[in-house]
Design a protein around this motif. Sequence first.
Motif, PDB file in Angstrom:
ATOM      1  N   UNK A  20       0.811  -1.230   0.000  1.00 34.92           N
ATOM      2  CA  UNK A  20       0.000   0.000   0.000  1.00 34.92           C
ATOM      3  C   UNK A  20       0.840   1.274   0.000  1.00 34.92           C
ATOM      4  N   UNK A  21       2.055   1.221   0.561  1.00 33.90           N
ATOM      5  CA  UNK A  21       2.931   2.399   0.502  1.00 33.90           C
ATOM      6  C   UNK A  21       3.269   2.731  -0.946  1.00 33.90           C
ATOM      7  N   UNK A  22       3.662   1.697  -1.703  1.00 32.95           N
ATOM      8  CA  UNK A  22       3.964   1.896  -3.126  1.00 32.95           C
ATOM      9  C   UNK A  22       2.732   2.412  -3.861  1.00 32.95           C
ATOM     10  N   UNK A  23       1.581   1.798  -3.576  1.00 33.75           N
ATOM     11  CA  UNK A  23       0.342   2.209  -4.252  1.00 33.75           C
ATOM     12  C   UNK A  23       0.008   3.665  -3.964  1.00 33.75           C
ATOM     13  N   UNK A  40      -5.879   0.270   4.407  1.00 35.78           N
ATOM     14  CA  UNK A  40      -5.213  -1.040   4.358  1.00 35.78           C
ATOM     15  C   UNK A  40      -3.812  -0.956   4.954  1.00 35.78           C
ATOM     16  N   UNK A  41      -3.083   0.117   4.659  1.00 36.12           N
ATOM     17  CA  UNK A  41      -1.734   0.305   5.206  1.00 36.12           C
ATOM     18  C   UNK A  41      -1.764   0.369   6.731  1.00 36.12           C
ATOM     19  N   UNK A  42      -2.682   1.153   7.282  1.00 31.61           N
ATOM     20  CA  UNK A  42      -2.754   1.283   8.737  1.00 31.61           C
ATOM     21  C   UNK A  42      -3.156  -0.038   9.391  1.00 31.61           C
ATOM     22  N   UNK A  43      -4.114  -0.748   8.783  1.00 35.27           N
ATOM     23  CA  UNK A  43      -4.557  -2.022   9.353  1.00 35.27           C
ATOM     24  C   UNK A  43      -3.423  -3.047   9.350  1.00 35.27           C
ATOM     25  N   UNK A  44      -2.714  -3.153   8.217  1.00 37.85           N
ATOM     26  CA  UNK A  44      -1.601  -4.103   8.145  1.00 37.85           C
ATOM     27  C   UNK A  44      -0.490  -3.714   9.124  1.00 37.85           C
TER      28      UNK A  44
END
Length: 492
Positions: free
Chosen positions: A44-47, A76-80
């Motif tokens: 998600x960082x890349x996205x 999604x980034x925060x959840x992961x």
Amino acid sequence: MMNLFGHRHKIAILFAIYTLAEIVLVLVYPGNTVVSDWLMVMAPVVAILVFGLMMKKLPGEHRLFWFLLMLGIFGELLAQSIWVYYDKVLHSPTPDLSEADIFWILQSIAFIAALIVRSKQTIYGLRYSLDMAIILVGTFSISWKYLIQPIVASSGDLATIIVDLIYPLSDITILLLNFLLIYNRRTTFVTSVNRFLTLGFLVYVVGDTIYLLLGDLAGYEVDNLLNPFWLAATFLLTLACIYSDQPASAEAVSEGETGHISKGKMWLPYTVLGSLVVLLLFEAGLNDSIVSGIVVSVLLISLRQITVMVENSRLLNELKHALEKSEYLASHDGLTCLLNRRTFEEKLAAYMQGFHRPGQRMALMFFDLDGFKQVNDTHGHDVGDALLRTIAARMQRLQREDMLQARLGGDEFVVLLPCSGADQEVHHYAQTMITAITEPVTMNGICLLPRTSIGIAIYPDHAQTPDNLMKLSDIAMYRSKEKGSNLYTIYE
């Protein structure tokens, strides 16, 4: 700044390799969660970085839609990250209800908001509304039977029930909104973007559904095995953003794509209906003759309706092709396939009316074939017609996108050439045209040496109206003939 528009296919390949690496990792090394967790965080960082770069180049009316998708991926980034925090920092399993659920729910809400924004101007007819009603009723009924009721029955406290219900309900909403957009007859995105969006949301919902069925309800440990689903969904939505630089108006949907979309629309509601009646048959049993009769009758009626729709679609396509052919024949010369006189004069008038850019001019080149009557008299009209087709083909090889070419009749041709302020471009094109036209032609054992004379008048230098521009270029052509063959003259 990286030109993402020019590297779409390379980025798609990198995303595929990234996802494949995660699949191999969870299948071959299921216990190695460190690398898998970091891959899930970095995706998600890349996205988000790609979304940020792309949104600066996209039209303003589309930015809210892509921003909401990026916001969902940020969830999604925060959840992961929370899952990694519990696992690597606290060294404890993530609770059934944690902060991660908040951000995954926010992710679904952001996706739903994006789809609502995208579909807010959609117009539907009665048939489309009924189709959507079939899909809505069927999807909700199946979800209630196999997802929602088992969740309610297996969950304990009220908070767990509410959170567990949010996932399937939000997934159903995402699917229905996306199907709604598939039915949209005024899409604002090109086909590739629509496909990436549909696949991305579908993979996202499939991952959620498998987690609910196997993880929450059956109690299996499926967290790492489902990582490729979240990765693929994230990357597919990102690819949709990368491919979104072209507005739908710039991409004419081909006949094959139109037929494919229509067939998808045609089958979708009946597929949902068929699933319902088959499940009804299994629930009631084959021994119930009334239920069996209802199921068979519904399936036959659906098949009959699909047959009628297929036949109507075929007739509409045939009518469309006939209209397109009729329009083409009405606007083009039957012998050379160039524009005919009427169409050229209409387009010339339209060009001149809308041509107000400073420093821009248009050169009208008028020419015919010197001695063409002698070719007809000596070798016959078949040879003369073949020569005209050859000249037209040579003209078309030199055609540019902004240029008009036409056969006015007989051996008379015209070319409209938008040009810059200097006359150098006009001189160059006229000489190139003479060189191409005067190449020897051999047909039926006869060698012909075509000759031509070109007259050129320039708008707005020489004339302000289409009629005057045509007249002056004709005069310039006859001045070329007075000097000899294979020459061009700019009107003075």
